[in-house]
Scaffold this motif. Sequence first.
Motif, PDB file in Angstrom:
ATOM      1  N   ASP A 467       0.753  -1.118   0.110  1.00 34.24           N
ATOM      2  CA  ASP A 467       0.080  -0.025   0.200  1.00 34.24           C
ATOM      3  C   ASP A 467       0.878   1.383   0.065  1.00 34.24           C
ATOM      4  O   ASP A 467       0.451   2.293  -0.709  1.00 34.24           O
ATOM      5  N   ASP A 468       1.846   1.103   0.662  1.00 34.49           N
ATOM      6  CA  ASP A 468       2.835   2.397   0.753  1.00 34.49           C
ATOM      7  C   ASP A 468       3.522   2.482  -0.561  1.00 34.49           C
ATOM      8  O   ASP A 468       3.636   3.969  -1.183  1.00 34.49           O
ATOM      9  N   GLN A 470       2.165   1.607  -3.426  1.00 37.51           N
ATOM     10  CA  GLN A 470       1.130   1.890  -4.336  1.00 37.51           C
ATOM     11  C   GLN A 470       0.843   3.612  -4.505  1.00 37.51           C
ATOM     12  O   GLN A 470       0.540   3.952  -5.346  1.00 37.51           O
ATOM     13  N   GLN A 471       0.737   3.923  -3.422  1.00 38.77           N
ATOM     14  CA  GLN A 471       0.354   5.409  -3.297  1.00 38.77           C
ATOM     15  C   GLN A 471       1.536   6.098  -3.905  1.00 38.77           C
ATOM     16  O   GLN A 471       1.295   7.018  -4.626  1.00 38.77           O
ATOM     17  N   VAL A 472       2.683   6.039  -3.938  1.00 38.78           N
ATOM     18  CA  VAL A 472       3.734   6.663  -4.482  1.00 38.78           C
ATOM     19  C   VAL A 472       3.806   6.236  -5.798  1.00 38.78           C
ATOM     20  O   VAL A 472       3.992   7.175  -6.742  1.00 38.78           O
ATOM     21  N   GLN A 474       1.369   5.718  -7.865  1.00 35.68           N
ATOM     22  CA  GLN A 474       0.262   6.247  -8.561  1.00 35.68           C
ATOM     23  C   GLN A 474       0.652   7.718  -9.043  1.00 35.68           C
ATOM     24  O   GLN A 474       0.484   8.303  -9.824  1.00 35.68           O
ATOM     25  N   LYS A 475       1.352   8.403  -8.059  1.00 39.48           N
ATOM     26  CA  LYS A 475       1.894   9.765  -8.301  1.00 39.48           C
ATOM     27  C   LYS A 475       2.984   9.787  -9.452  1.00 39.48           C
ATOM     28  O   LYS A 475       2.952  10.531 -10.305  1.00 39.48           O
ATOM     29  N   LEU A 512      -0.665  -1.478 -10.280  1.00 40.63           N
ATOM     30  CA  LEU A 512      -0.963  -0.680  -8.731  1.00 40.63           C
ATOM     31  C   LEU A 512      -2.319  -1.098  -8.466  1.00 40.63           C
ATOM     32  O   LEU A 512      -2.726  -0.956  -7.083  1.00 40.63           O
ATOM     33  N   ARG A 522     -11.280   0.921  -9.552  1.00 39.45           N
ATOM     34  CA  ARG A 522     -10.574   2.303 -10.371  1.00 39.45           C
ATOM     35  C   ARG A 522     -11.083   2.462 -11.701  1.00 39.45           C
ATOM     36  O   ARG A 522     -11.337   3.862 -12.009  1.00 39.45           O
TER      37      ARG A 522
END
Length: 540
Positions: A467-468, A470-472, A474-475, A512, A522
């Motif tokens: 999850d950590d 995945q957040q980065v 995506q950006k 992702l 999504r």
Amino acid sequence: MRIVIESNDRIGISQEILAVFAKQAWNLKAVEITSCFTYLHLEYDELTLSKIKFCLINIVGVISVEPISLLPSEQRASHLQALLDKMPEPIIDVDSQGLILAMNKASHKLIPKVAGFKSDSIATDYLGKPIDELIGKINTSMLTNTATSQAITIQGKAYILDISPVLANTLSNSSTDTFSHTEDNKVTQVTGSVLLLRSMNTLGRQISLLQSHQEHSFDNIIGKSSSISLIKEQGKRFAELDLPVLISGETGTGKELIARALHQASSRAKAPFLAINCSALPEHLLESELFGYESGAFTGAQRGGKPGLVELAEGGCLFLDEIAEMSPYLQAKLLRFLQDLTYRRVGGTKELIANIRIISASHQNLAKLINQKTFREDLYYRLNVLSIELPPLRERITDMSLLANLFIENAAKQVCNSQQINFVKPKLTAQALVLLQRFSWPGNIRQLQNVLFSVVALNRGGDISADDLQQVLQKHSANAVEVADVIMENVQDWSSAQSEFEAKLLTHLHPLFPTTRKLADRLKVSHNKIAMKLRQHGIK
């Protein structure tokens, strides 16, 4: 004969001592006086120490008379000369008229060789002569009260001449141009200059160290995959061959790292390695950066001219990154240079010869550019004598764990240094590693490094989860996912274009959102449709 007379610190005692020597008519070549000590250099060596002591016995305050080998000033000069002789670069001291006062041992190599004579014995003949007789005509207007530099050539070898003025503060009623008045009515006079000659090879090594402080070798290249192991083996063989190398690969695959490793493993390892990005400068600036320019070659040109990277890399390697971005004019000039390694500075007329190895790199398809007539085919064959093609990160998934751990460790060290805290290196979970391995990485190793640095910087302690990441991710992949190459170059029909778009979209998003339900949420469709499309496009 040199002696030192120790005495009490009494007013007039030095005059009394010197009066004795004058009365005896003993010739003094040099006298130095400090508190409690009088140093004398007598011309007559037959004088005995006992006779001198006898003549000084009646002077109140004389403590001892002892022989010495050198006066203090001679000792300082001897030590200074020894220090200068240890310097590997020629250093010459001249007076305000440009006459040579002193020179170190390295400057002897500037003297033309004469049969039957050693340069050391000839060097003394140059003392007191104009500097022009040793290093040729220089711009004497540069012997001013400010430090200056100029490029010169001595016996066919190029140097950078650094001129540092020697200044002295004196009182004077004169107001000539060679003085600069100060507030307390003192003036600063230029009494001479110190000339330092730096060879292009020395200057090139200094620039090379500024460009990179790390040691680069094939052993430092991270990776055990079959493709990287093959490149390491191939690179070690190419390093032994003094031929041009063309490195190709996508952006971020480490082309400069391979180029530096080639240089480090070659016989030129101790010489400079200089790199330039051909897309970073306009045509006229790139030309002067590569080949240098003469004084007055163009408006704003540095007085005395400037050496180019070809000159500074003497004996070493010149790395031309993004060679495909070079203009047609510079392509033609580079081709001419590669034929016999001769060139001229911009605005110059003298033909110079280079001793360098050319390593070039590009992320573009040069064969395609040749077909489009934007890159010269003859230049391509000059550069592509030896070739190395670097695989993208997505094709070396087995190296992902090694690379990720290295970048996480480096990021953790930077966090510790910047925040002055005991930061524990986080670990990747198994799910996070799978996510890294399934991502397409369009930016390759550079993108992986940036992502992991961001994750470590945001980490609040504990392991790095999927999850950590995945957040980065995506950006970092937002723009790529939104665009996803909607405009295709070779669209055949609506159906094939739609199918290609779906495949690229799912390939980017699936790492992702690794389950069909998450991906369906999504894209706002059913998870059955997502599962069907994944099977259709062969995405596991």
